[in-house]
Design a protein around this motif. Structure first.
Motif, mmCIF file in Angstrom:
data_model
loop_
_atom_site.group_PDB
_atom_site.id
_atom_site.type_symbol
_atom_site.label_atom_id
_atom_site.label_comp_id
_atom_site.label_asym_id
_atom_site.label_seq_id
_atom_site.Cartn_x
_atom_site.Cartn_y
_atom_site.Cartn_z
ATOM 1 N N ARG A 38 0.821 -1.223 0.000
ATOM 2 C CA ARG A 38 0.000 0.000 0.000
ATOM 3 C C ARG A 38 0.846 1.262 0.000
ATOM 4 O O ARG A 38 0.341 2.349 -0.281
ATOM 5 C CB ARG A 38 -0.917 0.015 1.229
ATOM 6 N N GLY A 39 2.103 1.157 0.406
ATOM 7 C CA GLY A 39 2.947 2.341 0.523
ATOM 8 C C GLY A 39 2.683 3.139 1.791
ATOM 9 O O GLY A 39 2.896 4.352 1.825
ATOM 10 N N PRO A 71 10.552 -9.461 3.333
ATOM 11 C CA PRO A 71 10.851 -9.222 1.914
ATOM 12 C C PRO A 71 10.505 -7.789 1.523
ATOM 13 O O PRO A 71 9.517 -7.224 1.996
ATOM 14 C CB PRO A 71 9.940 -10.222 1.186
ATOM 15 N N GLN A 72 11.310 -7.209 0.674
ATOM 16 C CA GLN A 72 11.097 -5.826 0.259
ATOM 17 C C GLN A 72 10.246 -5.784 -1.006
ATOM 18 O O GLN A 72 10.629 -6.315 -2.048
ATOM 19 C CB GLN A 72 12.440 -5.136 0.019
ATOM 20 N N LEU A 73 9.077 -5.157 -0.893
ATOM 21 C CA LEU A 73 8.137 -5.055 -2.004
ATOM 22 C C LEU A 73 7.912 -3.594 -2.372
ATOM 23 O O LEU A 73 7.899 -2.724 -1.498
ATOM 24 C CB LEU A 73 6.791 -5.680 -1.623
ATOM 25 N N ARG A 74 7.710 -3.358 -3.637
ATOM 26 C CA ARG A 74 7.359 -2.014 -4.078
ATOM 27 C C ARG A 74 5.852 -1.802 -3.924
ATOM 28 O O ARG A 74 5.075 -2.745 -4.086
ATOM 29 C CB ARG A 74 7.745 -1.821 -5.544
ATOM 30 N N PRO A 75 5.436 -0.576 -3.629
ATOM 31 C CA PRO A 75 3.992 -0.310 -3.589
ATOM 32 C C PRO A 75 3.343 -0.687 -4.917
ATOM 33 O O PRO A 75 3.914 -0.478 -5.992
ATOM 34 C CB PRO A 75 3.924 1.197 -3.334
ATOM 35 N N SER A 76 2.151 -1.256 -4.826
ATOM 36 C CA SER A 76 1.432 -1.701 -6.018
ATOM 37 C C SER A 76 0.144 -0.899 -6.173
ATOM 38 O O SER A 76 -0.652 -0.806 -5.235
ATOM 39 C CB SER A 76 1.102 -3.193 -5.906
ATOM 40 N N VAL A 77 -0.057 -0.331 -7.341
ATOM 41 C CA VAL A 77 -1.292 0.420 -7.593
ATOM 42 C C VAL A 77 -2.351 -0.472 -8.230
ATOM 43 O O VAL A 77 -3.518 -0.083 -8.324
ATOM 44 C CB VAL A 77 -1.027 1.641 -8.505
ATOM 45 N N LEU A 154 -5.145 -5.346 -2.427
ATOM 46 C CA LEU A 154 -4.449 -6.054 -3.499
ATOM 47 C C LEU A 154 -5.371 -7.001 -4.258
ATOM 48 O O LEU A 154 -5.197 -7.232 -5.453
ATOM 49 C CB LEU A 154 -3.273 -6.842 -2.902
ATOM 50 N N SER A 155 -6.366 -7.539 -3.577
ATOM 51 C CA SER A 155 -7.228 -8.565 -4.162
ATOM 52 C C SER A 155 -8.350 -7.948 -4.999
ATOM 53 O O SER A 155 -8.846 -6.857 -4.698
ATOM 54 C CB SER A 155 -7.836 -9.421 -3.049
ATOM 55 N N THR A 156 -8.777 -8.676 -6.026
ATOM 56 C CA THR A 156 -9.922 -8.235 -6.830
ATOM 57 C C THR A 156 -11.244 -8.701 -6.231
ATOM 58 O O THR A 156 -12.306 -8.400 -6.780
ATOM 59 C CB THR A 156 -9.812 -8.778 -8.270
ATOM 60 N N ARG A 157 -11.188 -9.424 -5.123
ATOM 61 C CA ARG A 157 -12.417 -9.868 -4.445
ATOM 62 C C ARG A 157 -12.352 -9.500 -2.965
ATOM 63 O O ARG A 157 -12.217 -10.355 -2.093
ATOM 64 C CB ARG A 157 -12.598 -11.380 -4.614
ATOM 65 N N PRO A 158 -12.439 -8.209 -2.655
ATOM 66 C CA PRO A 158 -12.263 -7.780 -1.262
ATOM 67 C C PRO A 158 -13.453 -8.064 -0.348
ATOM 68 O O PRO A 158 -13.282 -8.104 0.870
ATOM 69 C CB PRO A 158 -12.017 -6.273 -1.391
ATOM 70 N N ARG A 159 -14.661 -8.260 -0.910
ATOM 71 C CA ARG A 159 -15.825 -8.427 -0.044
ATOM 72 C C ARG A 159 -15.672 -9.624 0.900
ATOM 73 O O ARG A 159 -16.027 -9.559 2.077
ATOM 74 C CB ARG A 159 -17.092 -8.588 -0.883
ATOM 75 N N ARG A 160 -15.145 -10.721 0.406
ATOM 76 C CA ARG A 160 -14.969 -11.912 1.254
ATOM 77 C C ARG A 160 -13.990 -11.635 2.388
ATOM 78 O O ARG A 160 -14.079 -12.226 3.468
ATOM 79 C CB ARG A 160 -14.484 -13.093 0.408
#
Length: 383
Positions: A38-39, A71-77, A154-160
């Motif tokens: 999320r940054g 682990p080092q991750l870059r923010p994802s849009v 990050l997920s395309t199914r956040p309701r669950r």
């Protein structure tokens, strides 16, 4: 007494093991991954820089990361498609991992450990999403809640994922409940379940009013017993630390709502309450966002004594005291507080006028108001 983690289990091994240290370490790793994607830390830093306070906040302390690498991750849009994530998981581990069929604990632990190992070797959003997706199958409620919190944007199914957080808010485990409620408040602040969690539950006391100390609860804790006169932590403080702790029936409380507006209103109400009781110069103890309420009250004109911040989420510049209206500020907290990770706040202050004390305990947000922790670690000497 609650079982506290004195040493985290670092890396993929956390997912291969069981027990309190393993589960809380899993939750911390998942929440930290979510923060990176999320940054969150960049946002905290940018706000501090904009206020010319870049050195006053430690989002995630380097000494904690030295013991608990991530682990080092870059923010994802972009969101990662659930279908893609499940296909990748099934290709490697078989379709059982993504279906609603029972998985032996040993098999799931090995799968999660392997996913975590892969993430440490190849840090990217899709691999992180696979670990989060698979962690939703965990037998441990805290791991499921942390995975849902980390996975939401990050997920395309956040309701669950909201449903998992909702179930977590009803957990018998206080830490699970607090992480779930905080994470839910970040993504669905007006949810009816959260409003129900702010209802008052007044404990009546025959105590007398004091003139120099007050204990203030945090978010969603308005109905909890520990901070009220006669409650566990209040009684400990009054008997062992501050015999003058306010104990009358009209003790101060605030809504415990999860918003800046709720905290600001609580801070203004605290100033009004103190003035009406002619209790200016109070030493104030505040837990979690209750600590931000007491700091904010000094900005709104309350003249206080010492401020004691217990497990306080750091949000600079929004929440800092008016140092001209307080005599001393002491902060007491644990390493990598899970609730603060879910809150997306900073873990520590680095302000020269705030005395930080980090207990040799990891992850548990409520440890700072546990009487036994205060006894075991001689917390009164830190004040």
């Amino acid at each position: 007494m609650a079982e506290y983690v004195k040493q985290p289990i670092a890396g993929p091994e956390a997912f291969r093991q069981t027990g309190v240290a393993a589960v809380q370490s899993q939750a911390a790793l998942l929440l930290l991954l979510g923060r990176q994607l999320r940054g969150d830390d960049q946002v905290l830093a940018a706000r501090a820089v904009a206020a010319d306070m870049p050195r006053f906040v430690e989002a995630v302390p380097p000494d904690d990361l030295a013991q608990f690498p991530v682990p080092q991750l870059r923010p994802s849009v972009d969101r990662v498609g659930v279908a893609l994530v499940k296909t990748r998981l099934a290709e490697r581990y078989g379709w059982t991992i993504v279906r609603r069929t029972p998985i032996p604990q040993a098999e799931l632990s090995e799968t999660l450990g392997d996913l975590a190992q892969t993430l440490f070797e190849r840090s990217d959003a899709i691999t992180a999403a696979q670990l989060m997706e698979a962690s939703l199958r965990s037998a441990d409620e805290l791991t499921r809640v942390a995975a849902a919190a980390a996975y939401f944007e990050l997920s395309t199914r956040p309701r669950r994922l909201i449903n998992i957080l909702l179930r977590g808010t009803r957990s018998a485990d206080v830490l699970v409940r607090d992480v779930a409620a905080t994470a839910l408040a970040r993504v669905a602040q007006e949810h009816a379940r959260l409003r129900r969690m702010t209802r008052a539950n007044i404990v009546r006391s025959a105590g007398e009013a004091s003139h120099s100390a007050l204990l203030v609860h945090g978010t969603f804790a308005r109905g909890h017993e520990w901070w009220q006169p006669g409650g566990s932590f209040h009684s400990y403080l009054k008997s062992n630390v501050r015999s003058d702790l306010y104990s009358a029936n009209d003790r101060f409380d605030w809504s415990g709502g999860y918003s800046d507006a709720a905290r600001d209103l609580g801070a203004r109400d605290l100033r009004t309450w103190a003035e009406r009781h002619n209790l200016l110069g109070l030493d104030l103890f505040g837990h979690s966002h209750g600590a931000n309420v007491i700091m904010q009250s000094t900005k709104f004109g309350l003249r206080a004594g010492a401020l004691v911040l217990l497990s306080c989420p750091v949000h600079v510049p929004k929440y800092l005291p008016d140092f001209t209206r307080t005599t001393k500020v002491v902060s007491i907290r644990v390493h990598l507080d899970l609730v603060i990770l879910a809150d997306r706040g900073g873990q520590r202050f680095r302000h020269p006028q705030i005395n930080e004390n980090v207990l040799p305990i990891w992850f548990d947000h409520g440890a700072s108001h546990n009487p036994q922790v205060w006894r075991d670690h001689n917390v009164p000497d830190m004040l």
